[in-house]
Design an enzyme around this catalytic site. Structure first.
Site, PDB file in Angstrom:
ATOM      1  N   ASP A   1      59.054 107.510  -3.048  1.00 14.29           N
ATOM      2  CA  ASP A   1      58.353 106.657  -4.021  1.00 14.29           C
ATOM      3  C   ASP A   1      58.775 105.198  -3.810  1.00 14.29           C
ATOM      4  OD1 ASP A   1      56.789 105.968  -6.208  1.00 14.29           O
ATOM      5  OD2 ASP A   1      58.280 106.547  -7.699  1.00 14.29           O
TER       6      ASP A   1
ATOM      7  N   GLU B   1      56.695 100.483  -1.095  1.00 14.02           N
ATOM      8  CA  GLU B   1      55.795  99.423  -0.581  1.00 14.02           C
ATOM      9  C   GLU B   1      56.601  98.305   0.077  1.00 14.02           C
ATOM     10  OE1 GLU B   1      55.657 100.829  -3.573  1.00 14.02           O
ATOM     11  OE2 GLU B   1      53.965 102.129  -3.122  1.00 14.02           O
TER      12      GLU B   1
ATOM     13  N   ASP C   1      49.808 106.007  -9.217  1.00 14.49           N
ATOM     14  CA  ASP C   1      49.657 106.075 -10.678  1.00 14.49           C
ATOM     15  C   ASP C   1      48.203 105.922 -11.111  1.00 14.49           C
ATOM     16  OD1 ASP C   1      52.330 106.236 -10.386  1.00 14.49           O
ATOM     17  OD2 ASP C   1      52.784 104.262 -11.235  1.00 14.49           O
TER      18      ASP C   1
HETATM   19  O1  MIG Z   1      58.086 102.855 -11.650  1.00 18.42           O
HETATM   20  O2  MIG Z   1      59.709 107.838 -10.542  1.00 18.42           O
HETATM   21  O3  MIG Z   1      54.147 106.594  -8.683  1.00 18.42           O
HETATM   22  O4  MIG Z   1      54.765 109.195  -9.472  1.00 18.42           O
HETATM   23  O5  MIG Z   1      56.721 109.495 -11.476  1.00 18.42           O
HETATM   24  C1  MIG Z   1      57.575 104.145 -11.675  1.00 18.42           C
HETATM   25  C2  MIG Z   1      58.878 107.565 -11.614  1.00 18.42           C
HETATM   26  C3  MIG Z   1      58.222 104.959 -10.595  1.00 18.42           C
HETATM   27  C4  MIG Z   1      56.107 105.772  -9.767  1.00 18.42           C
HETATM   28  C5  MIG Z   1      55.432 106.941  -9.118  1.00 18.42           C
HETATM   29  C6  MIG Z   1      55.385 108.084 -10.086  1.00 18.42           C
HETATM   30  C7  MIG Z   1      56.780 108.453 -10.527  1.00 18.42           C
HETATM   31  C8  MIG Z   1      57.463 107.229 -11.158  1.00 18.42           C
HETATM   32  N1  MIG Z   1      57.475 106.117 -10.207  1.00 18.42           N
END
Ligand code: MIG
Length: 792
Positions: free
Chosen positions: A418, A421, A497
């Site tokens: 996650d 980027e 998201d």
């Molecule tokens: O700032 O880890 O897209 O799937 O549950 C949010 C928490 C961070 C973004 C991801 C999402 C995940 C969430 N993350």
């Protein structure tokens, strides 16, 4: 995104983090101001052709201000490179050497024409370039490019009949004609709405589909860039040389050859093709056990449970919270007895904290991204202020790869990348690191402008290596939010998201199809949406559609209600069970598609126009492989679907009823109350269906004489690198007699003994298998494993 949504998004992060994100934004802006490149803005043309010379597989042209190399990398596939400018590293196109290609060159008065395998590239002495087929059809005309301050601008004429697809993950219409995009992987901070741009995955790749002839173009340049499909085709890169590959041919063919160039997807473990249940977060061991038990006792198949950030110790990457998960290995082993795997999230930010060994090591070994003044390029994410690994440095990738051991030792089977980027909590401005951040770029040096878009790709390289190192007998599995072409060699993707509304469910389908054409073939979205509360209808429709996506997962944010299949009502539970069971009955089909993707570069999912080019406007149906067409209901309150059929005959998956056959363009209104996913099999195909202790071969009888699509079945141990067996089934029809032939390659010995043949579309009591009569029992036929010919 509007201010209110942004504020909402920020409040759920907590006030301290909010304040931090404000501070970070100011800091980022100050850094960008400080290190801004203030050299004068130059724009110039390439000028006139000065000289030219033959080089291997093509020609080099010296213009007054620039150089163009035009070669064919494989017969029929040209690559054009305009310099000056840094050449791309081998992140996407893993090869730098290509076999020599014989190219015929003709010199005309004002141009040179290079030809290979039916495609001509005409380089005019003004710098203009034309791509023409052997039939004389001009597929594309590029103007002489313009050099901007530090990068390049490519422009080309757009023709009236062209539709465009690809570009990665975009909140745009399916056909991107008329749109304008930024290629700069970005978390939209909360959710995305129509037109929000950019999003998590970018791809400098697009397909032009036209009745005249189609092509795919791929620009191998990772710099921040801007693409336009408004009046003309434009691609503006903020740095680097401009290098692009051109694939002429049918969409299917050019996409397959594009995958040959960027690399075929990695073969996933079979379990990954099943269903994944996720939540931010399952808070502790007891909750995870309860979820697994909930699936088991309700007879719901499940492949994996994903653990979100709460499993970590204070959000520190590569740690486990000892209070919430005191014995992860024990938990993982228990779940595995029921065939359920654990997947853990990983964020790339490493908490800046002297007592944290990972941070200390990263500093000591100089593995973090830095600013031009030598200080860390730090930013705020979940653990607090963080340093970011420089994945463009081989030493960093090796170091990061080693960290996976900690979780693999604790029984973790896959990894969810996650925030890569990379994302930063910024109240305003780009929510990523400053543009001036330096990246090693394999030692040659570069900035964030070049390194940013491939950050997630390179993290996946490390994650893949780590898994190969510490579980060499099993295949790596990664799910990445950010990406760039090439990602598929290491990882799958999910669409981030997404909001809980009807636009989002339909958009997810458009995105997954465009990603497929961009080089990211394994994708899917959070079923029901990430941050909202889907009602039962939205949840069910989303679930139905996703049950035929390559990646099939339910996920939602911590402030949402629980969303396991039993959380709505009995009817929803029963419906999800039906779709889960169908997915698992098609696991061999999906796995066979995965093996074909790895072997040949063919994508698993395909837009309808690959089946029938007249369906270029259809964005609410899709092909799962080349045998099954899926037509999900994506409208609120609708209990039917107007299904468009490609040319040929199609059988309703459940009832066997025949449709189509009126040539392309026919349609029918199909009843589809909640719980029904309209699905159709192509006449002349064979689909393997898993039934208890056997594989059923389901033949959809061809309606006309000729050679038909047939089918395949790939089998192996489900993971690892051992023996495999590929069986290819040919289907032909001649004067009403249907013949199935079987050809096998490979050594794997399946546990199932023989096949069960089911014939859809014809009444037959007896068939001939290798010269022997076989009678139907209960409407199906028992077929020996080693058969070679069946006559019906
Ligand atoms: O700032 O880890 O897209 O799937 O549950 C949010 C928490 C961070 C973004 C991801 C999402 C995940 C969430 N993350």
């Amino acid at each position: 995104m509007d201010l209110i949504t942004k504020i909402k998004g920020l409040t759920y992060l907590g006030w301290a983090t909010c304040a931090g994100s404000l501070a970070y934004s100011f800091k980022r802006a100050a850094i960008d101001r400080k290190f801004k490149d203030r050299s004068p803005r130059k724009t110039f043309r390439v000028g006139k052709l000065v000289s030219s010379e033959s080089i291997e597989s093509g020609m080099a042209f010296q213009f007054e201000n620039a150089r163009l190399e035009a070669i064919f990398v494989i017969p029929g596939v040209p690559r054009l490179t305009w310099t000056p400018g840094e050449l791309p590293l081998t992140y996407v196109v893993a090869r730098t050497e290509f076999n020599p290609v014989t190219v015929s060159v003709r010199q005309e008065k004002e141009s040179y024409i290079l030809e290979s395998n039916g495609l001509s590239v005409t380089v005019h002495n003004t710098g203009k370039v034309t791509f023409t087929t052997s039939a004389g059809v001009v597929l594309r005309t590029d103007d002489a490019p313009a050099m901007t301050k530090s990068g390049w601008k490519n422009t080309a004429a757009m023709q009236d009949d062209e539709a465009f697809f690809g570009m990665g993950m975009k909140a745009s219409p399916f056909n991107v004609r008329g749109q304008k995009f930024k290629l700069w992987n970005m978390e939209p901070q909360g959710a995305y709405a129509p037109g929000d741009d950019p999003l998590y995955v970018s791809a400098p790749t697009y397909l032009s589909v036209a009745p005249r002839g189609s092509y795919l173009i791929f620009f191998d340049n990772t710099f921040k860039s801007w693409f336009s499909f408004k009046d003309r085709l434009e691609a503006l890169f903020e740095g680097g040389a401009i290098r692009y590959y051109f694939f002429a041919g049918s969409p299917e063919d050019s996409i397959r050859r594009y995958y040959d160039l960027i690399g075929h997807p990695a073969m996933p473990p079979k379990w990954a093709m099943g269903f994944h249940q996720c939540r931010w977060s399952y808070m502790n061991e007891a909750e995870v056990r309860e979820v697994a038990e909930g699936f088991k006792k309700r007879d719901l198949p499940l492949s994996s449970i994903h653990l979100d950030i709460h499993y970590m110790n204070g959000h520190r990457v590569f740690t486990v919270d000892p209070a919430r998960f005191p014995d992860m290995k024990h938990l993982a082993d228990d779940l595995l007895e029921d065939g359920v795997r654990l997947v853990t999230i990983l964020d790339p930010g490493v908490k800046i904290e002297d007592e944290y060994p990972l941070y200390r090591e990263g500093c000591e070994q100089d593995l973090f991204l830095k600013l031009p003044d030598g200080s860390l390029s730090e930013s705020l994410v979940w653990p607090g202020m963080c340093g970011f690994p420089d994945f463009s440095k081989p030493e960093t990738r090796q170091w990061w790869a080693k960290q996976y051991k900690f979780l693999i030792d604790r029984g973790i089977s896959g990894f969810w990348h996650d925030m890569n980027e990379p994302a930063a909590f910024a109240a305003w401005g780009d929510c990523t690191l400053p543009d001036s951040t330096l990246h090693s770029m394999e030692g040659r040096g570069g900035t964030h402008l070049e390194g940013h878009n491939v950050y997630g790709l390179l993290e996946a390289v490390a994650g893949f290596e780590g898994q190969k190192m510490f579980k060499p007998e099993r295949r790596p599995w990664i799910l990445s939010r950010s990406g760039w072409p090439g990602l598929a060699r290491y990882s799958w993707h999910w669409t981030g998201d997404v909001e809980s509304n009807w636009w989002s469910v339909a958009q997810t389908l458009r995105i997954v199809m465009n990603l497929t054409m961009s080089g990211i073939p394994y994708s899917g979205g959070d079923i029901g949406g990430f941050g909202g509360e889907p009602d039962k209808e939205l949840f069910v429709r989303w679930f139905e559609m996703s049950s035929m996506f390559p990646f099939f997962r339910v996920h939602s944010a911590f402030f949402t209600k629980r969303r396991e299949p039993w959380c709505f009502d009995e009817e929803t539970l029963d419906i999800t069970r039906v779709h889960l069971k169908r997915r698992y009955s098609l696991l061999s089909y999906w796995y066979t598609l995965a093996a074909a993707a790895t072997r040949t570069g063919r994508t698993l999912m395909r837009p309808m126009f690959m089946e029938d080019q007249n369906m270029v406007d259809v964005d609410d149906q899709f092909m799962a492989g080349n045998a099954i067409m899926v037509a999900p209901v994506l409208k609120k309150g609708s209990a039917e679907k107007i299904v468009k059929f490609p040319a040929g005959t199609w059988y309703d998956w459940e009832s066997g009823e025949k449709f189509g056959n009126a040539g392309s363009g026919s349609s029918a209104t199909i009843a589809a109350p909640l719980g029904v996913l309209p699905m159709f099999a192509k006449a002349g195909s064979i689909v393997p269906v898993d039934i208890a202790n056997a594989v059923q071969l389901r033949l959809f009888v061809p309606a006309v004489d000729g050679i038909h699509v047939g089918g395949e079945l790939y089998r192996d141990a489900g993971d690892g690198y051992g023996a495999w067996l590929l069986e290819q089934f040919g289907v032909t029809r001649e004067g009403g007699t249907v013949k199935i032939t079987r050809k096998a390659t490979g050594e794997f010995k399946p546990t199932q003994d023989g096949f069960v043949l089911q014939i859809v579309g014809a009444q037959t009591a007896s068939i001939e298998v290798d010269g022997q009569q076989v009678q139907a029992t209960d409407g199906t036929f028992a077929i020996p494993a080693g058969f070679t010919t069946i006559i019906i």
